[in-house]
Design a protein around this motif. Structure first.
Motif, PDB file in Angstrom:
ATOM      1  N   GLY A 105      28.498 -14.759 -34.410  1.00 13.53           N
ATOM      2  CA  GLY A 105      29.690 -13.936 -34.209  1.00 13.53           C
ATOM      3  C   GLY A 105      30.204 -13.998 -32.787  1.00 13.53           C
ATOM      4  O   GLY A 105      31.415 -14.018 -32.545  1.00 13.53           O
ATOM      5  N   ALA A 106      29.282 -14.042 -31.815  1.00  6.76           N
ATOM      6  CA  ALA A 106      29.672 -14.099 -30.401  1.00  6.76           C
ATOM      7  C   ALA A 106      30.453 -15.360 -30.073  1.00  6.76           C
ATOM      8  O   ALA A 106      31.243 -15.380 -29.113  1.00  6.76           O
ATOM      9  CB  ALA A 106      28.428 -14.012 -29.521  1.00  6.76           C
ATOM     10  N   THR A 107      30.233 -16.429 -30.841  1.00  6.14           N
ATOM     11  CA  THR A 107      30.928 -17.688 -30.590  1.00  6.14           C
ATOM     12  C   THR A 107      32.084 -17.920 -31.559  1.00  6.14           C
ATOM     13  O   THR A 107      33.149 -18.414 -31.167  1.00  6.14           O
ATOM     14  CB  THR A 107      29.948 -18.863 -30.684  1.00  6.14           C
ATOM     15  N   LEU A 108      31.904 -17.567 -32.819  1.00  8.62           N
ATOM     16  CA  LEU A 108      32.920 -17.878 -33.818  1.00  8.62           C
ATOM     17  C   LEU A 108      34.120 -16.936 -33.755  1.00  8.62           C
ATOM     18  O   LEU A 108      35.256 -17.359 -34.005  1.00  8.62           O
ATOM     19  CB  LEU A 108      32.309 -17.846 -35.223  1.00  8.62           C
ATOM     20  N   PHE A 133      31.176 -27.386 -32.092  1.00  6.90           N
ATOM     21  CA  PHE A 133      29.997 -27.199 -32.939  1.00  6.90           C
ATOM     22  C   PHE A 133      28.723 -27.335 -32.111  1.00  6.90           C
ATOM     23  O   PHE A 133      27.778 -26.550 -32.266  1.00  6.90           O
ATOM     24  CB  PHE A 133      30.019 -28.228 -34.070  1.00  6.90           C
ATOM     25  N   HIS A 134      28.712 -28.336 -31.234  1.00  2.00           N
ATOM     26  CA  HIS A 134      27.573 -28.550 -30.339  1.00  2.00           C
ATOM     27  C   HIS A 134      27.355 -27.350 -29.436  1.00  2.00           C
ATOM     28  O   HIS A 134      26.218 -26.897 -29.226  1.00  2.00           O
ATOM     29  CB  HIS A 134      27.829 -29.818 -29.527  1.00  2.00           C
ATOM     30  N   PHE A 135      28.433 -26.792 -28.888  1.00  2.00           N
ATOM     31  CA  PHE A 135      28.326 -25.634 -27.998  1.00  2.00           C
ATOM     32  C   PHE A 135      27.766 -24.425 -28.749  1.00  2.00           C
ATOM     33  O   PHE A 135      26.903 -23.705 -28.236  1.00  2.00           O
ATOM     34  CB  PHE A 135      29.697 -25.286 -27.417  1.00  2.00           C
ATOM     35  N   VAL A 136      28.277 -24.196 -29.956  1.00  2.00           N
ATOM     36  CA  VAL A 136      27.827 -23.055 -30.749  1.00  2.00           C
ATOM     37  C   VAL A 136      26.347 -23.196 -31.110  1.00  2.00           C
ATOM     38  O   VAL A 136      25.560 -22.248 -30.976  1.00  2.00           O
ATOM     39  CB  VAL A 136      28.679 -22.919 -32.027  1.00  2.00           C
TER      40      VAL A 136
END
Length: 500
Positions: free
Chosen positions: A150-153, A116-119
């Motif tokens: 979207g790029a992360t999830l 979550f922190h990274f996103v």
């Protein structure tokens, strides 16, 4: 022409700094992974020395860089003592409870907190780089948000739905879903979002707004590093490299750039706990800055390896003398204690980059400094009225500061007025200040092509009165973080009046 194009971009610090340390890491490590693979690279595990550089030198080190933004900043500590006092304690107690429920429960919660922190870091950078895009349809901002999420999830959904040869912390920390169809649907949705993003960018160019280079590079770097590191390759080394470098180096650079601006703007009035800390934020002291972070990270990982993992004895020889507690009940309190810096970092990071300017409390003044020390990087989800009407005659602000510092420092005030004007995108024609004598106040004005910023100070009462009026596309509210960063008011009142 290229120089003018770069200069006009909404950098956080500067073109060279942002390109070199915030935007390039994700792009470079991703291209390196592709080249390594195409050249026949086959290593699936991370070697000890590569692990030392990536995990200890970057990943764990970036956690400790937060110290310079929090516990080593006197103003931060005094403004939010409960936050900084209770967060480590609650993080440890919460960790103990989770570990008591089961070690997998503890590591799973920590893994999801980390991701979550990274996103959110990538989202935060995206919004900062989009901060000057005012008066645009709300749909455009929603598309930006959807694109970065979207790029992360999408890679994360793919990871949950497919077996991978790597883990975040320990094997099984992410929930395994036997739903490949979900990953396919998520991929199609992500492709649609990217198509909408491209159409939106074309619409911006047709409107003559121009191309936002850092925002687009941030999205491309994020999308490439997450997709290649998680989806395209099923390789621990590639995942470790792309994941850590794309996240850790920009964060360490962000803290260093913030500290450099703080030391420059505050001068001899630095709010760091010790004067020598400000000297770390010079180019000459970068090796010392990095060595300090590495030393703290090495100590933490040495304790982990000595007490728990016993995986890198060749790197942590001295810590090998510690008793192994890998299967002991003592881990119920020890593991959360060792993870406390990391958990504290995740929690505090949700607070320290907020950049409100309307809060007149002491904590609000400290938060306002964030915008100033990240140059003019104020982030708002919804454009304000003056932003939606860029050609209105102008906005007039009357600003009252009480309990101020720096009211007699003419040199500092002039520098602050120039910084405040620059934060609004205004052009300074000249600054005139008059000092009424030793111990007395200062009156003056910064003449702007867009109008003016005037100031009158009363050191004997700690009060300053400022008048800011700007026309055209300049928003005088952008000056507020800079002014609050210099004067450090205990109480603030801001009155707005729309002219014309």
């Amino acid at each position: 022409m290229a120089h003018s194009f770069l200069k006009a971009q909404p950098w956080i610090f500067s073109a060279r700094f942002d390109l070199g340390f915030i935007l390039a890491p994700a792009l470079v490590v991703t291209l390196a992974a592709l080249v390594w693979s195409l050249s026949g690279g086959a290593a699936s595990e991370t070697s000890p020395w590569v692990w030392l550089v990536l995990v200890v030198g970057v990943d764990v080190a970036h956690v400790y860089s937060t110290l310079f933004r929090t516990y080593l900043d006197r103003a931060e500590l005094s403004a939010r003592p409960w936050l900084y006092g209770l967060t480590p304690l609650l993080a440890w107690l919460g960790g103990c409870l989770l570990y008591w429920c089961g070690s997998l429960v503890f590591w799973r919660v920590l893994a999801y907190a980390a991701v979550f922190h990274f996103v959110r870091q990538q989202y935060g950078f995206m919004m900062i780089y989009a901060r000057r895009e005012r008066g645009l349809p709300p749909l455009f901002r929603r598309i930006d948000k959807a694109a970065i999420y979207g790029a992360t999830l999408y890679p994360l959904i793919y990871w949950h739905c497919h077996q991978r040869e790597f883990s975040w912390f320990i094997e099984g920390d992410f929930i395994r879903l036997d739903l490949p169809l979900l990953a396919t649907v998520a991929g199609l949705a992500y492709a649609a979002i990217l198509a909408a993003y491209v159409i939106k960018e074309a619409a911006l160019l047709r409107r003559g707004i121009g191309f936002n280079l850092p925002r687009n590079l941030l999205l491309v770097g994020t999308a490439m590093s997450w997709f290649i590191g998680i989806v395209l390759f099923d390789n621990d080394l590639v995942f470790t490299g792309t994941n850590i470098i794309a996240h850790g180096i920009p964060y360490i650079a962000l803290i260093w750039g913030y500290g450099r601006n703080q030391a420059r703007l505050q001068g001899g009035r630095s709010s760091f706990l010790a004067p020598w800390i400000a000297h770390l934020f010079t180019w000459r002291a970068v090796p010392v800055y990095m060595a300090a972070l590495f030393g703290l990270a090495y100590l933490e990982e040495g304790l982990w390896d000595g007490f728990v993992w016993r995986e890198h004895g060749s790197l942590f020889g001295l810590f090998g003398t510690l008793p192994s507690l890998g299967s002991s009940d003592a881990l119920i309190w020890l593991a959360p204690l060792l993870a406390m810096p990391q958990a504290t970092h995740y929690i505090l990071d949700a607070f320290i980059w907020r950049m409100q300017t309307r809060d007149t409390s002491k904590a609000g003044s400290v938060r306002a400094r964030t915008g100033a020390l990240l140059m003019d990087a104020r982030v708002t989800d919804q454009p304000q009225a003056v932003q939606a009407q860029p050609f209105a005659p102008g906005l007039h602000l009357l600003v009252d500061f009480w309990e101020c510092r720096g009211l007699r420092d003419a040199e500092g005030i002039e520098r602050t007025l120039r910084e405040a004007a620059a934060a609004c995108g205004a052009t300074v024609l000249g600054v005139i200040l008059h000092n009424f004598g030793e111990g007395a106040g200062i009156t003056g004005v910064a003449l702007l092509a867009e109008s003016h910023i005037s100031i009158h100070t009363w050191p004997e009462t700690g009060y300053a009165a400022l008048d800011l009026f700007m026309c055209g596309r300049c928003d005088p509210r952008g000056a507020l973080p800079v002014l609050e960063a210099w004067f450090s008011p205990g109480r603030t009142r801001i009155t707005e009046h729309r002219r014309g």
